[in-house]
Design a protein around this motif. Structure first.
Motif, PDB file in Angstrom:
ATOM      1  N   VAL A  87       1.179  36.174  56.297  1.00 57.74           N
ATOM      2  CA  VAL A  87       2.602  36.164  55.933  1.00 57.74           C
ATOM      3  C   VAL A  87       3.333  35.055  56.678  1.00 57.74           C
ATOM      4  N   GLY A  88       3.057  34.925  57.979  1.00 54.26           N
ATOM      5  CA  GLY A  88       3.737  33.892  58.758  1.00 54.26           C
ATOM      6  C   GLY A  88       3.454  32.499  58.249  1.00 54.26           C
ATOM      7  N   ALA A  89       2.185  32.202  57.936  1.00 55.21           N
ATOM      8  CA  ALA A  89       1.836  30.867  57.462  1.00 55.21           C
ATOM      9  C   ALA A  89       2.428  30.599  56.081  1.00 55.21           C
ATOM     10  N   PHE A  90       2.415  31.599  55.196  1.00 57.14           N
ATOM     11  CA  PHE A  90       2.961  31.400  53.846  1.00 57.14           C
ATOM     12  C   PHE A  90       4.463  31.132  53.896  1.00 57.14           C
ATOM     13  N   VAL A  91       5.202  31.975  54.615  1.00 57.34           N
ATOM     14  CA  VAL A  91       6.656  31.798  54.686  1.00 57.34           C
ATOM     15  C   VAL A  91       7.000  30.505  55.419  1.00 57.34           C
ATOM     16  N   ALA A  92       6.279  30.204  56.502  1.00 53.94           N
ATOM     17  CA  ALA A  92       6.541  28.970  57.238  1.00 53.94           C
ATOM     18  C   ALA A  92       6.302  27.747  56.363  1.00 53.94           C
ATOM     19  N   THR A  93       5.254  27.771  55.546  1.00 51.59           N
ATOM     20  CA  THR A  93       4.966  26.640  54.654  1.00 51.59           C
ATOM     21  C   THR A  93       6.053  26.482  53.601  1.00 51.59           C
ATOM     22  N   LEU A  94       6.510  27.583  53.028  1.00 56.80           N
ATOM     23  CA  LEU A  94       7.556  27.509  52.007  1.00 56.80           C
ATOM     24  C   LEU A  94       8.868  27.000  52.602  1.00 56.80           C
ATOM     25  N   LEU A  95       9.236  27.496  53.773  1.00 62.61           N
ATOM     26  CA  LEU A  95      10.462  27.026  54.427  1.00 62.61           C
ATOM     27  C   LEU A  95      10.342  25.564  54.832  1.00 62.61           C
ATOM     28  N   ALA A  96       9.186  25.175  55.333  1.00 59.12           N
ATOM     29  CA  ALA A  96       8.996  23.777  55.722  1.00 59.12           C
ATOM     30  C   ALA A  96       9.072  22.855  54.515  1.00 59.12           C
ATOM     31  N   ALA A  97       8.506  23.298  53.388  1.00 60.86           N
ATOM     32  CA  ALA A  97       8.572  22.479  52.175  1.00 60.86           C
ATOM     33  C   ALA A  97      10.008  22.307  51.713  1.00 60.86           C
ATOM     34  N   GLY A  98      10.777  23.393  51.694  1.00 61.05           N
ATOM     35  CA  GLY A  98      12.167  23.291  51.267  1.00 61.05           C
ATOM     36  C   GLY A  98      12.996  22.434  52.202  1.00 61.05           C
ATOM     37  N   LEU A 151       8.578  36.984  62.938  1.00 64.03           N
ATOM     38  CA  LEU A 151       9.737  36.103  62.795  1.00 64.03           C
ATOM     39  C   LEU A 151       9.557  34.759  63.503  1.00 64.03           C
ATOM     40  N   PRO A 152       9.082  34.709  64.760  1.00 67.61           N
ATOM     41  CA  PRO A 152       8.850  33.386  65.360  1.00 67.61           C
ATOM     42  C   PRO A 152       7.762  32.582  64.659  1.00 67.61           C
ATOM     43  N   SER A 153       6.875  33.255  63.929  1.00 70.47           N
ATOM     44  CA  SER A 153       5.759  32.563  63.287  1.00 70.47           C
ATOM     45  C   SER A 153       6.168  31.820  62.023  1.00 70.47           C
ATOM     46  N   VAL A 154       7.327  32.130  61.458  1.00 75.73           N
ATOM     47  CA  VAL A 154       7.733  31.481  60.208  1.00 75.73           C
ATOM     48  C   VAL A 154       8.476  30.173  60.458  1.00 75.73           C
ATOM     49  N   VAL A 155       8.597  29.777  61.700  1.00 78.62           N
ATOM     50  CA  VAL A 155       9.272  28.522  62.041  1.00 78.62           C
ATOM     51  C   VAL A 155       8.225  27.491  62.422  1.00 78.62           C
ATOM     52  N   SER A 156       8.206  26.369  61.720  1.00 79.65           N
ATOM     53  CA  SER A 156       7.221  25.319  61.976  1.00 79.65           C
ATOM     54  C   SER A 156       7.909  23.952  61.966  1.00 79.65           C
ATOM     55  N   PRO A 157       8.398  23.471  63.108  1.00 82.38           N
ATOM     56  CA  PRO A 157       9.017  22.140  63.145  1.00 82.38           C
ATOM     57  C   PRO A 157       8.065  21.034  62.691  1.00 82.38           C
ATOM     58  N   VAL A 203      -0.905  22.478  51.993  1.00 84.63           N
ATOM     59  CA  VAL A 203      -2.160  23.064  52.464  1.00 84.63           C
ATOM     60  C   VAL A 203      -2.388  22.722  53.930  1.00 84.63           C
ATOM     61  N   THR A 204      -2.064  21.497  54.313  1.00 84.07           N
ATOM     62  CA  THR A 204      -2.203  21.097  55.711  1.00 84.07           C
ATOM     63  C   THR A 204      -1.310  21.940  56.610  1.00 84.07           C
ATOM     64  N   VAL A 205      -0.054  22.087  56.225  1.00 85.98           N
ATOM     65  CA  VAL A 205       0.873  22.902  57.019  1.00 85.98           C
ATOM     66  C   VAL A 205       0.393  24.348  57.075  1.00 85.98           C
ATOM     67  N   PHE A 206      -0.043  24.873  55.933  1.00 82.31           N
ATOM     68  CA  PHE A 206      -0.493  26.266  55.890  1.00 82.31           C
ATOM     69  C   PHE A 206      -1.685  26.495  56.815  1.00 82.31           C
TER      70      PHE A 206
END
Length: 286
Positions: A87-98, A151-157, A203-206
């Motif tokens: 869940v963390g990687a999926f949400v983080a990737t979607l937020l990072a893409a947006g 929650l901290p896992s969904v943030v990926s600078p 895919v790389t971010v995920f």
């Protein structure tokens, strides 16, 4: 003479490269081999001689002991780890893409300042943020819950940075304008066009986020006190801490470490095909 002298030099260079690669491969593969061998041994054999050779292997018995010990607590840790990392990687990737696409293709006030903040976030070690995050989550009553790790896992600078760079280089402005002329809204363009083009970066971010969360140890250590919420790294540490009183846990911890590697290897093998080129051409034809 020049060709004859260049040929041995070229062969020597290739031999040197192969030798260096063989040493590097051994450096990474020998620990994995030891883990496979050790996971098949009994506790007595594990602490004995021949650490790199099979001795009375019993892999299925050890696996059964691992999965059934303490009412199957390892399976619960495995499920927690899949939840946190998936869940963390999926949400983080979607937020990072947006966020990355918005910073790359939309002109708004404070864009560069926000991007500099993102770059600053890349430079900050995650361990530095663990204690402040714990104080924040304790104040709002979320410490020692699934949310305190999710929650901290969904943030990926780093993900935002990579997505911005990739969107600037790979997403044509003409394609976006053509979609707008056809009447597509911004969300539809993002989900049907942009995400397809950016799939190698996503895919790389995920994978980066998945592996980082899967192996994350310090954040769960700070946030969690309930063993039922532990991920695998923290659970294996709890076994290691009492191995002097229960020697069987030494064998179980090694087997658990081996099992925890398998999902990551499968994820890398399955997702690597998305790094192939040609995705932009396919989306333009569509």
């Amino acid at each position: 003479m020049d060709g004859a002298s260049a040929r041995p030099a070229g062969i020597g260079a290739r031999v040197l490269v192969v030798a260096v690669l063989a040493v590097a491969a051994g450096y990474f593969l020998v620990p994995v081999y030891w883990l496979v061998v050790a996971s098949t041994k009994t506790t007595d054999r594990l602490l004995g001689s021949s650490p790199l050779w099979f001795a009375e292997p019993r892999p299925w018995r050890n696996l059964t002991d691992l999965l059934t010990y303490d009412d199957g607590i390892y399976l619960r840790w495995l499920g927690n780890t899949v939840l946190y990392s998936g869940v963390g990687a999926f949400v983080a990737t979607l937020l990072a893409a947006g966020a990355g696409h918005a910073m790359a293709k939309y002109d708004f006030r404070g864009r560069e300042a926000a991007f500099k903040v993102v770059l600053g976030g890349v430079l900050v070690p995650t361990t530095v943020l663990a204690l402040p995050l714990y104080l924040m989550f304790s104040r709002i009553g979320l410490a020692n819950t699934y949310w305190s790790v999710l929650l901290p896992s969904v943030v990926s600078p780093f993900g935002v940075y990579l997505c911005r760079i990739y969107s600037e280089a790979a997403v044509p402005d003409e394609l976006l304008e053509a979609a707008r002329v056809d009447g597509a809204g911004e969300l539809r363009i993002f989900f049907t066009v942009v995400l397809r083009i950016m799939s190698p970066a996503l895919v790389t971010v995920f994978l980066f986020q998945l592996i980082g969360i899967w192996n994350n140890f310090f954040l769960p250590l700070v946030m969690l006190s309930d063993p039922d919420l532990y991920p695998i790294p923290l659970g294996l540490l709890s076994w290691q801490s009492i191995v002097d009183r229960q020697p069987i846990l030494y064998q179980l911890a090694i087997g658990g470490a081996l099992v925890s590697v398998v999902p990551l290897a499968v994820a890398i093998v399955v997702l690597q095909r998305f790094w192939r080129t040609g995705l932009t051409e396919g989306s333009v034809k569509a």
